[in-house]
Write a protein that holds these residues in place. Sequence first.
Motif, PDB file in Angstrom:
ATOM      1  N   ASP A   1      63.407  45.908  32.711  1.00  0.00           N
ATOM      2  CA  ASP A   1      63.486  46.677  31.477  1.00  0.00           C
ATOM      3  C   ASP A   1      63.257  45.727  30.309  1.00  0.00           C
ATOM      4  O   ASP A   1      64.138  44.961  29.936  1.00  0.00           O
ATOM      5  CB  ASP A   1      64.857  47.348  31.367  1.00  0.00           C
ATOM      6  N   GLY A   2      62.059  45.736  29.774  1.00  0.00           N
ATOM      7  CA  GLY A   2      61.736  44.841  28.667  1.00  0.00           C
ATOM      8  C   GLY A   2      60.406  45.207  28.066  1.00  0.00           C
ATOM      9  O   GLY A   2      59.638  45.978  28.641  1.00  0.00           O
ATOM     10  N   ASP A   3      60.141  44.639  26.906  1.00  0.00           N
ATOM     11  CA  ASP A   3      58.897  44.920  26.190  1.00  0.00           C
ATOM     12  C   ASP A   3      57.862  43.854  26.549  1.00  0.00           C
ATOM     13  O   ASP A   3      57.451  43.060  25.710  1.00  0.00           O
ATOM     14  CB  ASP A   3      59.162  44.944  24.689  1.00  0.00           C
ATOM     15  N   PHE A   4      57.494  43.802  27.834  1.00  0.00           N
ATOM     16  CA  PHE A   4      56.520  42.834  28.304  1.00  0.00           C
ATOM     17  C   PHE A   4      55.874  43.345  29.590  1.00  0.00           C
ATOM     18  O   PHE A   4      56.356  44.287  30.207  1.00  0.00           O
ATOM     19  CB  PHE A   4      57.161  41.454  28.542  1.00  0.00           C
ATOM     20  N   GLU A   5      54.778  42.683  29.975  1.00  0.00           N
ATOM     21  CA  GLU A   5      54.065  43.050  31.193  1.00  0.00           C
ATOM     22  C   GLU A   5      53.421  41.805  31.796  1.00  0.00           C
ATOM     23  O   GLU A   5      52.763  41.040  31.095  1.00  0.00           O
ATOM     24  CB  GLU A   5      52.971  44.070  30.869  1.00  0.00           C
ATOM     25  N   VAL A   6      53.639  41.599  33.088  1.00  0.00           N
ATOM     26  CA  VAL A   6      52.931  40.536  33.796  1.00  0.00           C
ATOM     27  C   VAL A   6      51.512  41.043  34.011  1.00  0.00           C
ATOM     28  O   VAL A   6      51.300  42.056  34.666  1.00  0.00           O
ATOM     29  CB  VAL A   6      53.576  40.196  35.154  1.00  0.00           C
TER      30      VAL A   6
ATOM     31  N   SER B   1      50.588  29.249  44.479  1.00  0.00           N
ATOM     32  CA  SER B   1      50.020  28.327  45.464  1.00  0.00           C
ATOM     33  C   SER B   1      51.124  27.533  46.141  1.00  0.00           C
ATOM     34  O   SER B   1      52.228  27.408  45.631  1.00  0.00           O
ATOM     35  CB  SER B   1      49.020  27.381  44.801  1.00  0.00           C
ATOM     36  N   ASP B   2      50.782  27.012  47.316  1.00  0.00           N
ATOM     37  CA  ASP B   2      51.662  26.080  48.018  1.00  0.00           C
ATOM     38  C   ASP B   2      50.907  24.804  48.367  1.00  0.00           C
ATOM     39  O   ASP B   2      51.392  23.969  49.109  1.00  0.00           O
ATOM     40  CB  ASP B   2      52.286  26.710  49.259  1.00  0.00           C
ATOM     41  N   SER B   3      49.702  24.689  47.827  1.00  0.00           N
ATOM     42  CA  SER B   3      48.901  23.474  47.991  1.00  0.00           C
ATOM     43  C   SER B   3      47.898  23.419  46.843  1.00  0.00           C
ATOM     44  O   SER B   3      47.574  24.445  46.248  1.00  0.00           O
ATOM     45  CB  SER B   3      48.165  23.478  49.335  1.00  0.00           C
ATOM     46  N   PRO B   4      47.376  22.238  46.564  1.00  0.00           N
ATOM     47  CA  PRO B   4      46.425  22.130  45.443  1.00  0.00           C
ATOM     48  C   PRO B   4      45.030  22.672  45.754  1.00  0.00           C
ATOM     49  O   PRO B   4      44.206  22.754  44.858  1.00  0.00           O
ATOM     50  CB  PRO B   4      46.377  20.624  45.170  1.00  0.00           C
ATOM     51  N   VAL B   5      44.762  23.067  46.992  1.00  0.00           N
ATOM     52  CA  VAL B   5      43.400  23.478  47.341  1.00  0.00           C
ATOM     53  C   VAL B   5      43.161  24.979  47.267  1.00  0.00           C
ATOM     54  O   VAL B   5      42.008  25.412  47.288  1.00  0.00           O
ATOM     55  CB  VAL B   5      42.987  22.959  48.740  1.00  0.00           C
ATOM     56  N   GLN B   6      44.227  25.787  47.185  1.00  0.00           N
ATOM     57  CA  GLN B   6      43.991  27.224  47.058  1.00  0.00           C
ATOM     58  C   GLN B   6      45.113  27.879  46.263  1.00  0.00           C
ATOM     59  O   GLN B   6      46.256  27.451  46.318  1.00  0.00           O
ATOM     60  CB  GLN B   6      43.854  27.899  48.414  1.00  0.00           C
ATOM     61  N   THR B   7      44.736  28.908  45.527  1.00  0.00           N
ATOM     62  CA  THR B   7      45.677  29.671  44.715  1.00  0.00           C
ATOM     63  C   THR B   7      45.392  31.149  44.918  1.00  0.00           C
ATOM     64  O   THR B   7      44.242  31.575  44.879  1.00  0.00           O
ATOM     65  CB  THR B   7      45.525  29.318  43.221  1.00  0.00           C
ATOM     66  N   TYR B   8      46.448  31.923  45.128  1.00  0.00           N
ATOM     67  CA  TYR B   8      46.327  33.376  45.235  1.00  0.00           C
ATOM     68  C   TYR B   8      46.567  33.939  43.841  1.00  0.00           C
ATOM     69  O   TYR B   8      47.545  33.587  43.176  1.00  0.00           O
ATOM     70  CB  TYR B   8      47.355  33.925  46.226  1.00  0.00           C
ATOM     71  N   ILE B   9      45.671  34.813  43.365  1.00  0.00           N
ATOM     72  CA  ILE B   9      45.728  35.332  42.003  1.00  0.00           C
ATOM     73  C   ILE B   9      45.756  36.846  42.030  1.00  0.00           C
ATOM     74  O   ILE B   9      44.973  37.481  42.727  1.00  0.00           O
ATOM     75  CB  ILE B   9      44.504  34.848  41.178  1.00  0.00           C
ATOM     76  N   ILE B  10      46.667  37.415  41.239  1.00  0.00           N
ATOM     77  CA  ILE B  10      46.764  38.865  41.060  1.00  0.00           C
ATOM     78  C   ILE B  10      46.548  39.174  39.589  1.00  0.00           C
ATOM     79  O   ILE B  10      47.054  38.471  38.720  1.00  0.00           O
ATOM     80  CB  ILE B  10      48.151  39.376  41.458  1.00  0.00           C
ATOM     81  N   GLY B  11      45.827  40.247  39.294  1.00  0.00           N
ATOM     82  CA  GLY B  11      45.696  40.716  37.919  1.00  0.00           C
ATOM     83  C   GLY B  11      44.603  40.040  37.111  1.00  0.00           C
ATOM     84  O   GLY B  11      44.675  40.044  35.897  1.00  0.00           O
ATOM     85  N   VAL B  12      43.612  39.460  37.754  1.00  0.00           N
ATOM     86  CA  VAL B  12      42.573  38.694  37.076  1.00  0.00           C
ATOM     87  C   VAL B  12      41.861  39.524  36.002  1.00  0.00           C
ATOM     88  O   VAL B  12      41.582  39.048  34.912  1.00  0.00           O
ATOM     89  CB  VAL B  12      41.535  38.157  38.090  1.00  0.00           C
ATOM     90  N   GLU B  13      41.600  40.783  36.278  1.00  0.00           N
ATOM     91  CA  GLU B  13      40.794  41.582  35.359  1.00  0.00           C
ATOM     92  C   GLU B  13      41.482  41.863  34.034  1.00  0.00           C
ATOM     93  O   GLU B  13      40.829  42.137  33.049  1.00  0.00           O
ATOM     94  CB  GLU B  13      40.344  42.901  36.009  1.00  0.00           C
ATOM     95  N   GLU B  14      42.816  41.754  33.962  1.00  0.00           N
ATOM     96  CA  GLU B  14      43.516  42.039  32.719  1.00  0.00           C
ATOM     97  C   GLU B  14      43.500  40.876  31.740  1.00  0.00           C
ATOM     98  O   GLU B  14      43.771  41.042  30.577  1.00  0.00           O
ATOM     99  CB  GLU B  14      44.991  42.419  32.997  1.00  0.00           C
ATOM    100  N   VAL B  15      43.265  39.642  32.209  1.00  0.00           N
ATOM    101  CA  VAL B  15      43.345  38.481  31.313  1.00  0.00           C
ATOM    102  C   VAL B  15      41.980  38.104  30.805  1.00  0.00           C
ATOM    103  O   VAL B  15      41.009  38.178  31.462  1.00  0.00           O
ATOM    104  CB  VAL B  15      44.000  37.285  32.057  1.00  0.00           C
TER     105      VAL B  15
END
Length: 110
Positions: A85-90, A96-110
Amino acid sequence: MGIYKYSYRFNASHNTSGRDEGRHTHSFEVVFYIKQQVKFFYETEKLVNQYMQKYMGAYLNDVMEKTPTIENMAETFFVDINCFDGDFEVVRLDMSDSPVQTYIIGVEEV
């Protein structure tokens, strides 16, 4: 409204093999991109900090309903924090758990 970046690094262990000997530890990094008004910066940071505390140093299989993979963890964090409950949105989350790959959600909004 602006977008703020909140970064967290934490160590935790998990087991994705279903066997006791499969338990191992990672240094996880999660970055939240949160769309919010400037005046609520500290309130949002406090809520996210409190939420993340249960994962820091934890055995993730004990605190998550789903198998604690990077993808499941990221999706859980994304949904849970957007339910606060707040005036914000992720709008984006990087995990990531290693420097070689990152899982990303919500790319199209940024």
